[in-house]
Write a protein that holds these residues in place. Structure first.
Motif, PDB file in Angstrom:
ATOM      1  N   GLN A  11     -16.918  -9.406   5.711  1.00 38.15           N
ATOM      2  CA  GLN A  11     -15.808  -8.729   4.706  1.00 38.15           C
ATOM      3  C   GLN A  11     -16.097  -7.205   4.530  1.00 38.15           C
ATOM      4  N   ASP A  12     -17.291  -6.711   4.841  1.00 40.30           N
ATOM      5  CA  ASP A  12     -17.442  -5.248   5.080  1.00 40.30           C
ATOM      6  C   ASP A  12     -16.461  -4.679   6.078  1.00 40.30           C
ATOM      7  N   ARG A  15     -13.160  -4.157   5.152  1.00 41.83           N
ATOM      8  CA  ARG A  15     -12.851  -2.776   4.396  1.00 41.83           C
ATOM      9  C   ARG A  15     -13.077  -1.668   5.358  1.00 41.83           C
ATOM     10  N   SER A  18     -10.197  -0.786   7.298  1.00 43.44           N
ATOM     11  CA  SER A  18      -9.069  -0.243   6.447  1.00 43.44           C
ATOM     12  C   SER A  18      -9.464   1.318   6.292  1.00 43.44           C
ATOM     13  N   ALA A  19     -10.677   1.567   5.576  1.00 43.20           N
ATOM     14  CA  ALA A  19     -10.904   2.966   5.480  1.00 43.20           C
ATOM     15  C   ALA A  19     -10.843   4.025   6.414  1.00 43.20           C
TER      16      ALA A  19
END
Length: 649
Positions: A11-12, A15, A18-19
């Motif tokens: 999950q990280d 993210r 995306s970042a």
């Protein structure tokens, strides 16, 4: 500054991607609007904002490109591919922005320091090459072409990754292969063994398998990967590149591409390939005669007796090994005993650390994308200057060819460089060619880390002209052949170092095959140029004809090697695959600046680090050569290497 920390959980990772992509593209858009809306801002403010735009685009592109080929999760790779497309699209839009172009054109370059003036001049050239001076309709068409080319290039690469083929053989057809290779390929329930077209499978097979028919079968499948799926992809890509070039006023894609390289033009590429070929082919013919003489001593294995005297491409690796073994008393399988992968990697780090005055500290707790990956911090006089990751072994979905990837481009006082070395080598004993490949890719990685402390983001790391880029890596290969270097880490299972006389014989044996190697490079350069200039309907016929003009041994029938040649789809190379030959000449020239008796001598290594690696792309390749050697580049060292006494054997 601390290195960019990678995520720990799946999950990280979502993210994080995306970042590094979406958020960075947002930063780029915001800075673009600041530049465009405040054209009267101080010059240093405008250029700082532009540097932030460039870095944000690089951050997004680097992360997307890397993880689309590195991450084991297919869904995340697919997301990264979309992010790469978005980054490429925005980058093209930015360089077509007439508002920015007008702001930069109004800057008085005489008031800038030389590095800023150079950066701005190259930026203006990028804008022109992106079509900023075209009318609105032409700019829109060019933008569509760029987006479609990015999609096609990604599809071309995916088709190769997804097309690992399997060849079913009898156990007897593995005769000649090393024991550990045979042990790794046990017979299945049907009593047969399976060899794939992955590099760790195919390359040893083509070098050592005694069965002529089996070698040809493996070589045929190896040279058909990506085909026929990549034929329509490449044909469309070539046509769109030609349209892009002509929209911008160039005669061909080769002329457009060569403008930003040392070579300068498509015609100069052709002249260069012809020059290299004219020197290499006579040497290659002598080597072929030797190979054919040796082949006639063997009874054919599974081929028609009428063809027994005809040397095929699938025979080159095998009979080259035979001659090296019989003429020079070098058995590649004997050499393997001293090249345990873990020892080689430790030796690589020790040698390059001592050579360039660096310390590599393993970070076992650092999160990575796969358990096989090892992470190291790079320290210079105790100061952290970068981080890198080693991803060395094969797995499904991973980029198979050796390559360096920049995860983050370093910029002085902004962010540290972080890189990854990708390659597929066995976990146990290596071929000496694997060792050479590791040194080569590590050369790129060092260039990225040491060159990642510049002011301007566009200059960070491996950012010189593309036909210079390979030179530092090709030069570092020499350390993998050096007597003192090899004996420092090449030891057998009992800890005994590789014998000095064996290394001497290896160096002598290495002289056989140089002509074929250089002719092969010239031929592939000619193929990439011909495909882009002709944009033929029949890609195979065009590629084979270009190849035959420079390589004395024809391609295997019904093969399509270009379909698995990722450099054709990579816009950094494309029509410019001559760059490997060009860089090879530079590498031999740069090597002349070192002490041939002691390659580990600190003084030339330090000068080389400071004058060639540390500047990154902040100076032209020709200037880097002259700064290190004290003179302009020369082909003399390369000519001596190729056609001197050893090259004429």
């Amino acid at each position: 500054m601390a290195p960019l920390e990678l995520p720990e959980t799946q999950q990280d990772w979502v993210r994080f991607l995306s970042a590094r992509c979406d958020d960075q593209l947002t930063v780029a858009r915001e800075r673009v609007e600041l530049i465009a809306s405040q054209p009267d801002a101080r010059v240093e403010v405008t250029l700082a904002r532009w540097n932030a735009v460039t870095l944000a685009l690089l951050n997004a592109t680097s992360a997307a490109m890397f993880f689309s080929q590195a991450h084991p999760d297919e869904a995340l790779r697919t997301k990264a591919e979309r992010a790469e497309q978005e980054a490429a699209s925005l980058s093209d839009e930015v360089r077509q922005d007439r508002r920015l172009y007008a702001v930069f054109a109004a800057i008085d370059t005489d008031a800038l320091d030389p590095q800023a003036a150079r950066m701005l001049a190259l930026t203006m050239r990028e804008f022109r090459r992106a079509g900023v001076e075209l009318d609105e309709q032409a700019r829109q068409r060019l933008h569509q072409l760029v987006e479609r080319c990015t999609t096609l290039a990604r599809q071309f690469q995916s088709n190769i990754i997804d097309d690992i083929r399997s060849i079913s053989l009898t156990p007897e057809q593995l005769d000649g292969l090393p024991d550990d290779y045979i042990a790794a390929h046990p017979p299945g329930a049907d009593g047969r063994v399976v060899v794939t077209t992955s590099f760790p499978d195919a390359i040893p097979f083509l070098r050592f398998a005694r069965d002529t028919a089996a070698r040809r079968e493996v070589a045929t499948q190896f040279n058909c990967q990506g085909w026929p799926a990549n034929d329509p992809v490449l044909h469309e890509l070539l046509g769109l590149r030609r349209e892009r070039a002509r929209l911008l006023g160039y005669d061909s894609w080769a002329d457009y591409d060569a403008e930003i390289k040392m070579v300068g033009s498509g015609a100069a590429i052709r002249d260069f390939i012809d020059r290299v070929s004219s020197v290499a082919v006579p040497v290659a013919h002598r080597e072929i005669e030797a190979l054919e003489r040796r082949m006639r001593h063997d009874q054919p294995h599974g081929v028609d007796a009428a063809a027994r005297d005809k040397l095929h491409a699938s025979d080159l690796g095998y009979y080259t090994e035979v001659i090296r073994r019989e003429r020079y008393d070098v058995d590649a399988q004997e050499v393997r005993r001293y090249l345990d992968c873990s020892k080689v990697v430790t030796g690589l780090l020790d040698v390059t650390g001592r050579l360039f005055g660096l310390e590599f500290v393993e970070v076992p707790t650092a999160p990575t994308w796969h358990p096989d990956v090892d992470t190291y911090d790079v320290l210079d006089a105790g100061v952290l200057i970068g981080r890198f990751h080693l991803d060395l072994h094969p797995r499904p979905g991973k980029y198979a060819l050796g390559q360096h990837f920049a995860i983050t481009r370093g910029v002085d006082n902004v962010q540290l460089p972080q890189s990854a070395l990708f390659i597929d080598v066995p976990r146990g004993l290596l071929e000496h060619e694997d060792v050479v490949a590791l040194f080569h890719e590590f050369g790129h990685l060092l260039n990225s880390v040491l060159g990642g402390h510049v002011t301007w983001a566009r200059d960070s790391g491996v950012a010189t002209e593309r036909d210079f880029v390979e030179a530092p890596s090709q030069m570092l290969e020499e350390w993998a052949h050096d007597h003192g270097v090899l004996r420092s880490f090449a030891t057998d299972g009992d800890g005994y170092p590789i014998p000095a006389e064996l290394i001497a014989r290896m160096r002598a044996a290495d002289s056989f095959g140089r002509g074929l190697f250089v002719a092969d490079l010239a031929a592939f350069g000619a193929v990439s140029l011909a495909l882009h200039e002709e944009v033929p309907d029949d890609l195979t016929a065009c590629a084979n004809a270009a190849f035959a003009r420079h390589m004395p041994v024809p391609q295997l029938p019904d093969t399509h090697a270009y379909a698995a040649w990722e450099h054709l789809a990579d816009e950094r190379y494309g029509s410019g695959c001559y760059a490997y030959s060009w860089s090879h000449i530079i590498a031999k020239d740069l090597l002349s600046g070192f002490d041939p008796v002691d390659l580990m001598a600190p003084e030339p290594a330090r000068r080389y680090r400071d004058q060639v690696l540390t500047p990154g792309g902040s100076r032209d390749g020709a200037d880097l050569i002259e700064a290190f050697l004290g003179r302009a580049s020369s082909t003399a060292a390369f000519d001596r290497w190729l056609t001197g006494p050893s090259g004429q054997q």
